[in-house]
Design an enzyme around this catalytic site. Structure first.
Site, PDB file in Angstrom:
ATOM      1  N   ILE C  96       0.812  -1.092  -0.100  1.00 29.82           N
ATOM      2  CA  ILE C  96      -0.060  -0.158  -0.109  1.00 29.82           C
ATOM      3  C   ILE C  96       0.660   1.182  -0.001  1.00 29.82           C
ATOM      4  CG2 ILE C  96      -1.897   1.397   1.262  1.00 29.82           C
ATOM      5  CD1 ILE C  96      -2.534  -1.474   0.004  1.00 29.82           C
ATOM      6  N   GLU C 115      10.141   3.402   6.631  1.00 26.15           N
ATOM      7  CA  GLU C 115       9.826   2.060   6.600  1.00 26.15           C
ATOM      8  C   GLU C 115      10.704   1.735   8.022  1.00 26.15           C
ATOM      9  OE1 GLU C 115       7.854  -0.524   5.926  1.00 26.15           O
ATOM     10  OE2 GLU C 115       9.125  -1.405   7.716  1.00 26.15           O
ATOM     11  N   HIS C 133      -7.373 -11.277  -6.836  1.00 23.60           N
ATOM     12  CA  HIS C 133      -8.567 -12.034  -6.612  1.00 23.60           C
ATOM     13  C   HIS C 133      -9.638 -11.449  -7.442  1.00 23.60           C
ATOM     14  CE1 HIS C 133      -7.475 -14.349  -3.054  1.00 23.60           C
ATOM     15  NE2 HIS C 133      -6.857 -13.236  -2.463  1.00 23.60           N
ATOM     16  N   SER C 429      -6.783  -9.304   2.811  1.00 24.04           N
ATOM     17  CA  SER C 429      -6.971  -9.774   1.759  1.00 24.04           C
ATOM     18  C   SER C 429      -8.463  -9.038   1.339  1.00 24.04           C
ATOM     19  CB  SER C 429      -7.289 -11.100   1.385  1.00 24.04           C
ATOM     20  OG  SER C 429      -7.641 -11.833   0.242  1.00 24.04           O
ATOM     21  N   CYS C 493      24.019 -18.854  -8.351  1.00 27.31           N
ATOM     22  CA  CYS C 493      22.730 -19.777  -7.827  1.00 27.31           C
ATOM     23  C   CYS C 493      22.343 -20.651  -8.777  1.00 27.31           C
ATOM     24  CB  CYS C 493      21.633 -18.875  -7.479  1.00 27.31           C
ATOM     25  SG  CYS C 493      20.069 -20.060  -7.066  1.00 27.31           S
ATOM     26  N   CYS C 530      17.836 -26.028  -2.862  1.00 25.99           N
ATOM     27  CA  CYS C 530      18.953 -25.973  -1.971  1.00 25.99           C
ATOM     28  C   CYS C 530      18.919 -24.873  -0.769  1.00 25.99           C
ATOM     29  CB  CYS C 530      20.335 -26.137  -2.252  1.00 25.99           C
ATOM     30  SG  CYS C 530      21.211 -24.885  -2.599  1.00 25.99           S
ATOM     31  N   CYS C 535      24.592 -21.150  -2.600  1.00 21.21           N
ATOM     32  CA  CYS C 535      25.037 -19.605  -2.899  1.00 21.21           C
ATOM     33  C   CYS C 535      25.194 -18.681  -1.908  1.00 21.21           C
ATOM     34  CB  CYS C 535      23.825 -19.204  -3.847  1.00 21.21           C
ATOM     35  SG  CYS C 535      22.383 -19.136  -3.386  1.00 21.21           S
TER      36      CYS C 535
END
Lengths: 116, 415, 575
Positions: C96, C115, C133, C429, C493, C530, C535
Site C-alpha cells: 500500500i 519504513e 482476486h 485480503s 545460484c 537447496c 549460493c
C-alpha cells in the site's frame, strides 16, 4: 583396564588394555595393539587446520601435520598457526612450520596457493 | 555445433576420475564444471581421511583433488570451467546441451553423458524445524565454506543437528578454531557417522552426543538466540513434554545429503527411491542407454576413493561402443540391506570383476552376505559388524553362470 | 450506526456477555475499555461492538497479565533524517505504502516513505499467496469490493510498466456436493453484479480432464478465467524502485515513535533517526496502523492481528497439483468462523506451488514464527482438494499477519479529528489486489485537502528501469547481455540459474538492501531447492567484495550477522 575403540580401520575393534601390563585384547590385527598402547601412553592425532594469507582471492590456505602429533601439543600448534600469514605463492606440500614443538612432525600446506 | 563422444557433467572427484579414465580411449571428451576450479566439494574438505585406498596415504580433500587433477593435465580432454548446463534435450543424434559461460551461450552435442553432479544438503525446513527464520542456521556444508574457504566463523556457540560425518567433522573444526559446540543431537537411536569420526571429533573434545533427540524450533528474530530440542520415539516423532531450551547463537544442520539429479530427471532417467540416484548396471549405465551416473549423484558415498571408482567405472563403460541391446537383470535384496549399487547387472557387459556396494539397513553384528543367482551361491562374505553409515564394497564374478532370472543379495545372521 | 430494536438487542447482548467492559460512544465511534483474561474474548467483544455499525470500533480492552512486546525497530538511534521537511510522509513500505509512493511520484511533490525495517515488503506484503482476486465473495457495499473493482482493470498494465510478472491462470472453485449445482447460476449473477466474467461450470469429467489431480470429493467445479498471481515482494520492490526513480525518497530503518499534534494538525513526526516535518501523513502502517492513528490523535479503528501460515512446495510437486489456483468451496457459516476464504493451492508466479493460509487470532502484531501443527493443519484442510501433494514436498514455510479491523474492511479515509492524516489502513485480503485503486484515491484525498490540483511531475518515467531474470530470456538476448558483461554468464545460484552479474546489479539498484535476504528477494538467489546452501556463502562473498563491507557487517536479514568472527580470532582452549 581401559576401553578403547580402535580407529585405524573401519572394523572399529573394541579393545581393552591393561593400564599396568599394557596387555591388549579384542584386536583383529597388530595395528590395534600398537594403537591401544599409544592411546594409553600418549594419544596422537593428525591435525588439520588453516592459516591466513594476504590474498583476497584465497584468504586462507589449508594445512595439516605430515604425521601424528601428541594431543598434548595441539593447543601450542594452533597458537603457532594463528600467528602465520602467508605472503607468497606456495605449492602444495610446502612446510610452513618445521618440526613443530620438537615433535619431528612438520606442518605442510595442502592446497596450492598461486597468489592470483 | 561442436560434437563430443562423451560429455562429463561435474568436475568433482567423480567427474575428474571419469575424465582421466575416458581420456585413455582417444575419444572426444569434454568435462564441464560450473565453478572456477575443479575439485567439487573436496576444495573445502580440509580434514584428512581421503585417499586411504586410492593413494595408500591419509590426505586432506584439497590434496586428493589436486592429485587427481594433476593426472588430468597430461590427458587430451577438453575442460570447460565456469560453465553451466542450462538446457539439455535428447535429439536424434545424441544430447544437445546449452552451456552458459562468461563468453556467451554455446550449444554442443554429446553422444553419451556421464552425470557426475554430486549432491546437495537437506535443509532445516525439510526436517520440520519451526519458529523464526534467523541468521545463524546453516547447513554443515555452508558453514564449512565460510570457515575453510573464506576463513570466517558463522558461530561462537553452536548446536549441531545430525551425527553424520560432516556434522562431526565440523564439530571438531569449530572447536579447534575457538568455538564451543554445546552438543551433537541425532534423531536416530544410533549415530550416523564413521566410528573413527565419533572418536576423533567428539570424544577427543568431550563434545556430548545425544541420541533419539532432534531440534524442533529455533528462536531469535534477526540472529539465532537458542534452539528447542525434544526426545523422539521409535517412529522419530517428537514426544510432547520433553522440550528443552538450549542457548546458542548457531545451529548447524547435518541432516542428510540428497543426490542432485535434476538433469537425470529432465532426461527421464528412472531414479531408484532407495538411493535417490539413477538405477544403473555394473558399468554405471542408467536405464537410458548412453547416460551414465557416478559419484554422489548416483548414491551418497562415505569416502572420495569410492566416488572416484564409480567415475572410472562409468568412463570405462562409456568408452566401449555399444553392441545392441543390453540384457538387464535387477538385483533383489533382503530387508537387512538398505540398497545395492549397481541395481542391475547387464549380461552383455564384463561380468568377471563386478564391483558392488551395499549398505545395511541397521547396525548388525555377525552377519553373512550371500550373493545367489537362480539358487546358486556365487559369493559369501562374513562381517563381524555392519552399520548403515559404513558402506561395504565387494567383487562379484557372474561370468561362469548362465544368465539367471534372479540375482539376490541377502544379509543374514550367522547361525 | 444502527438504531432502534437492533441497537437495543446488541447493547443488551453486550452487557450480558461483557458485564465488566465499558462501552462508550464519542463522535460517532464506539470505545471499549476494561480488562479481560482471554484474548479471544477481547476479539469477540470487538466484533460485537462492530455490529453497531458505527464509524469505527476502538477496542482498548487490556489482556490480563499480557505485556505487549515492544515494536521491533532497527538498533540505530541517530539524527540522519532530523529536520527533513516534506509534502507527504508515507508511513510503511508495504504494497500500500509503495503503491501510494509510486502514484505520488507522478506529481511534483516532496514525498518521503519511512519504513522501520531494512527493506520493503517485510510484513504482510511478502507473506501472502500473491493472488489477484476476482472478489466474487465480497459484499458490494464494502471498501474491499470497491477498491478491488477499481484496481483489477489496472493491474496488468501496472505490472507491465513495472516489468514484473502477472500470470493469468484463472481460479477454480471446487464443490463437494452435487446439490450445490443449482447455486451456480446464483454465483454467475453475483459475478455479473461485480463485473466479473462469468464462471464456467465444469462437471466431474471436465474437471478431471483439466485438473486430473483434484480429489474424489470434488463433484464439480466452477472456473473463473480472470484471476491471476503476481510475485508479491517483487512487485512491491518494483513499486518502490519506480517511485525512487521518479523522485520519492525512502528512509529505511526509520520507525515512527510519536507525533506532535497541534490544533488538529500533525506538526512533527518523531523517529529513531530524527524529526520529520510533513504537511500530510499517509498511514500505511499495516498491523501498527491503529497505533500510528493513535499517535496522530485520530484513531477510529483497531487492528486485531490475524495470523496465517503458508507452505511452499518443490516445483516438482506441480505435476501432482494443479495448473490453476484451486480451492474448495466453503459455505458462509464456515467462512464466518475464521473470516477467511479458506485459501487453497496456488501455482505461484515463480513456478512453485503454495498451499495456505491458515487463520487464527493473536495479540502479536509481528510474530512470524511458524509451527509444525499449522503445517499439518494446512495439509489436512486441503487434502480433499489435491490429495496427491504431501508434507514431504514442502521446501519452506512462512507466516503472515493480517491487519484486520473489527469491521473486517479497509480504512481508506482522511482524518476525522486530525486534518492532515490520511489512512490507508486495515488492509487484509484482497489488499494486494486493491493496492492500485487505493493509491489513486489516497492521492485524490491529498489533492482535495490541498484544495488545488497537484503539480504534475513532467519528468515522470512511465516504465521502471529494470531487467528480467536472464534465465527467462531468449538465448539471443541473454547472449548479448553476457557479451556486454561476462558476469551475466557466471552462474552463482545454480538452483534458480542466477548469475553473478544479476547479484551485483541487485547491489546497485535504486534501493540497495545489502543483506542475503535482500538480494534473494530481488534476484531469487537462494529460493531454490537447496535454499541457499550453495549460493548463500557465495552471495555473502560478493557483497563483501562489491561493497567493501567487512564480513561481520553482512547480515542475512535485518540486523542478524552471518559471521561472528574470523577463524583465527580466538584460541582453542584444551578441555
Amino acid at each position: 583396564m581401559k576401553q578403547i575403540v580402535c580407529i585405524v580401520c573401519p572394523n572399529s575393534c573394541h579393545l581393552q588394555i591393561d593400564e599396568k601390563t599394557y596387555q591388549v585384547t579384542g584386536q583383529l590385527c597388530s595395528h590395534g595393539i600398537a594403537y591401544a598402547k599409544q592411546e594409553l601412553i600418549d594419544p596422537k592425532r593428525t591435525l588439520t587446520s588453516s592459516v591466513k594469507t594476504i590474498y583476497k582471492s584465497h584468504p586462507i590456505v589449508s594445512v595439516r601435520t605430515d604425521g601424528e602429533i601428541s594431543k598434548s601439543i595441539i593447543p601450542q600448534v594452533l597458537t603457532a598457526l594463528r600467528q602465520i600469514v602467508i605472503d607468497k605463492p606456495l605449492p602444495r606440500g610446502s612446510v610452513i612450520i618445521d618440526n613443530v614443538s620438537d615433535s619431528g612432525i612438520n606442518i605442510i600446506t595442502t592446497t596450492t596457493l598461486d597468489g592470483e | 555445433m561442436k560434437r563430443y563422444d562423451i560429455v562429463i557433467i561435474g568436475g568433482g572427484p567423480a567427474g575428474i576420475a571419469a575424465a582421466i579414465k575416458a581420456s585413455a580411449s582417444k575419444k572426444a571428451i569434454l568435462l564441464i564444471e560450473r565453478e572456477a576450479r575443479l575439485g567439487g566439494i573436496l576444495k573445502q574438505c580440509i580434514h584428512d581421511g581421503f585417499g586411504l585406498s586410492r593413494y595408500k596415504e591419509k590426505l586432506s580433500g584439497p590434496e586428493y583433488a589436486e592429485r587427481e587433477i594433476e593426472k588430468l593435465a597430461s590427458s587430451n580432454i577438453e575442460i570447460k570451467l565456469l560453465t553451466f548446463v542450462s538446457k539439455i534435450i535428447k535429439t536424434d543424434n545424441g544430447y544437445q546441451l546449452s552451456l552458459i559461460t562468461r563468453q556467451g551461450i554455446e550449444q554442443i552435442v554429446a553422444l553419451k553423458l556421464i552425470l557426475a553432479t554430486g549432491c546437495r544438503e537437506r535443509t532445516g525446513k525439510q526436517v520440520a524445524i519451526h519458529g523464526t527464520n534467523p541468521s545463524g542456521m546453516l547447513t554443515a556444508g555452508s558453514a564449512q565454506y565460510y570457515m575453510n574457504i573464506l576463513g570466517q566463523m558463522p558461530m561462537k556457540r553452536t548446536v549441531i543437528l545430525g551425527s553424520g560425518d560432516i556434522g562431526l567433522i565440523m564439530a571438531r573444526r569449530i572447536t579447534l578454531e575457538g568455538g564451543t559446540v554445546v552438543g551433537v543431537y541425532e534423531i536416530k537411536r544410533e549415530p550416523s557417522g564413521l566410528t573413527r569420526n565419533l572418536i576423533q571429533c567428539l570424544d577427543d573434545f568431550n563434545i556430548p552426543l545425544f541420541l533419539s533427540k532432534t531440534v524442533t524450533r529455533v528462536f531469535g528474530h534477526d540472529r539465532l538466540s537458542g534452539v528447542q530440542v525434544m526426545k523422539v520415539d521409535e517412529k522419530m516423532t517428537p514426544i510432547q513434554g520433553t522440550e528443552e531450551y538450549i542457548e546458542c547463537d548457531s545451529l548447524i544442520l547435518s541432516v542428510g545429503l540428497i543426490p542432485e539429479n535434476e538433469i537425470a530427471e529432465t532426461l527421464s532417467v528412472p531414479l531408484n527411491q532407495a538411493t535417490k540416484g539413477p538405477f544403473v548396471d555394473q558399468g554405471m549405465e542408467t536405464l537410458i542407454d548412453g547416460i551414465y551416473s557416478c559419484g554422489n549423484a548416483l548414491h551418497v558415498s562415505d569416502v572420495a576413493d569410492m566416488v572416484s571408482e564409480t567415475g572410472e567405472l562409468a568412463a570405462e563403460s562409456a568408452s566401449i561402443e555399444n553392441h545392441g541391446n543390453r540384457n538387464l537383470v535387477q538385483i533383489k535384496y533382503n530387508k537387512s540391506i538398505s540398497y545395492v549399487v549397481p541395481s542391475h547387472i547387464d549380461f552383455t557387459k564384463p561380468l568377471d570383476k563386478i564391483i558392488c556396494y551395499f549398505r545395511s539397513a541397521a547396525c548388525l553384528t555377525n552377519q553373512i552376505l550371500k550373493v545367489v543367482a537362480d539358487g546358486v551361491l556365487i559369493k559369501s562374505i562374513k562381517y563381524k559388524q555392519v552399520r548403515p553409515p559404513e558402506m561395504e564394497r565387494l567383487f562379484v564374478n557372474l561370468s561362469n553362470i548362465p544368465i539367471p532370472n534372479t540375482i539376490e543379495f541377502s544379509l543374514e545372521e550367522v547361525a | 450506526m444502527i438504531e432502534g430494536k437492533r441497537y437495543d438487542k446488541i447493547m443488551s447482548e453486550f452487557k450480558s456477555e461483557f458485564p465488566t467492559i465499558d462501552l462508550s460512544f464519542y463522535d460517532g465511534c464506539v470505545f471499549l475499555d476494561g480488562q479481560l483474561d482471554d484474548y479471544e474474548q477481547i476479539v469477540t467483544a470487538g466484533y460485537l461492538a462492530a455490529r453497531l455499525k458505527s464509524e469505527g470500533v476502538v477496542n482498548r480492552i487490556k489482556l490480563t497479565n499480557y505485556i505487549e512486546p515492544k515494536m521491533r525497530t532497527a538498533p540505530i538511534v541517530d539524527k540522519t533524517h532530523d529536520g527533513q521537511h516534506c509534502d507527504v510522509l508515507i508511513i510503511g513500505a508495504g504494497i500500500i505504502g509503495c503503491a501510494i509512493a509510486r502514484e505520488l511520484s507522478k506529481y511534483n511533490l516532496n514525498t518521503i516513505v519511512v519504513e522501520k525495517e531494512n527493506d520493503v515488503a517485510l510484513h504482510a506484503s511478502s507473506r501472502n499467496d500473491g493472488v489477484i482476486h476476482i472478489g466474487i465473495d465480497l459484499k458490494t457495499s464494502t471498501l474491499k469490493h470497491h477498491y478491488l473493482r477499481k484496481s483489477v482493470p489496472l493491474y496488468q498494465s501496472m505490472c507491465e510498466e513495472l516489468n514484473v510478472p502477472y500470470v493469468n491462470r484463472g481460479q477454480l472453485v471446487l464443490f463437494p456436493q452435487r446439490s450445490l449445482r443449482p447455486l451456480m447460476f446464483l454465483f454467475n449473477r453475483m459475478a455479473k453484479k461485480r463485473h466479473i466474467q462469468a464462471g464456467e461450470v465444469w462437471n466431474r469429467k471436465r474437471l478431471l480432464e483439466e485438473e486430473p489431480n483434484v480429489g474424489e470429493v470434488a463433484r464439480f467445479g466452477m472456473f473463473f478465467p480472470e484471476g491471476a498471481t503476481i510475485c508479491p515482494y517483487e512487485t512491491v520492490i518494483a513499486l518502490a524502485e519506480h517511485a525512487i526513480e521518479n523522485g520519492v525518497r525512502f528512509f529505511m530503518n526509520t520507525a515512527v515513535l510519536d507525533m506532535e499534534v497541534n490544533g488538529g494538525r500533525i506538526s512533527k513526526v518523531m523517529t529513531n533517526r530524527g524529526n520529520i516535518y510533513p504537511r500530510y501523513v499517509v498511514n500505511a502502517a499495516g498491523t501498527f496502523s491503529d497505533k500510528i492513528a493513535a499517535m496522530a490523535k485520530d484513531q477510529t479503528f483497531t487492528i486485531h492481528p490475524r495470523k496465517g501460515i503458508e507452505a511452499i512446495l518443490d516445483k516438482k510437486a506441480k505435476a501432482r497439483a494443479a495448473s490453476r489456483s484451486v480451492s474448495m468451496y466453503r459455505g458462509s457459516s464456515e467462512r464466518k468462523k475464521d473470516h477467511t476464504k479458506g485459501g487453497g493451492i496456488i501455482p505461484t508466479a515463480d513456478g512453485n506451488v503454495l498451499i495456505g493460509p491458515t487463520a487464527f487470532e493473536t495479540p502479536e502484531r509481528e510474530n512470524f514464527e511458524t509451527d509444525s501443527a499449522s503445517i499439518k493443519a494446512l495439509f489436512a484442510k486441503h487434502h480433499d482438494t489435491l490429495p496427491h501433494i504431501a508434507p514431504s514436498d514442502v521446501i519452506t514455510y512462512f507466516a503472515g499477519i493480517r491487519a484486520a479491523t473489527y469491521e473486517e474492511d479497509f480504512v481508506i479515509k482522511t482524518g476525522k479529528w486530525t486534518k492532515n492524516i490520511i489512512h490507508a489502513a486495515g488492509i487484509q485480503s484482497p489488499g494486494l489486489t486493491a493496492a492500485p485503486g487505493i493509491a489513486i484515491d489516497i492521492v485524490k484525498f491529498i489533492e482535495q485537502l490541498e484544495g488545488v490540483p497537484l503539480p504534475i511531475n513532467k519528468n515522470y518515467q512511465r516504465r521502471r528501469r529494470a531487467g528480467q531474470p536472464l534465465a527467462k530470456l531468449d538465448d539471443a538476448t541473454r547472449e548479448s547481455a553476457i557479451k556486454q558483461n561476462p558476469d551475466f554468464g557466471h552462474i552463482v545460484c545454480r538452483c534458480e540459474e542466477i548469475s553473478r552479474g544479476e547479484i551485483i546489479d541487485a547491489l546497485h539498484r535504486p534501493l540497495v538492501v545489502a543483506t542475503l535476504d535482500g538480494v534473494k528477494r530481488r534476484v531469487r538467489a537462494g529460493m531454490g531447492r537447496c535454499q541457499g546452501g550453495f549460493c548463500g556463502p557465495l552471495v555473502t562473498q560478493i557483497i563483501h567484495e562489491e561493497l567493501q563491507m567487512p564480513y561481520k557487517e553482512i547480515y542475512k536479514k535485518g540486523y542478524g550477522p552471518i559471521i561472528l568472527k574470523a577463524t583465527k580470532d580466538d584460541a582453542y582452549e584444551a578441555l
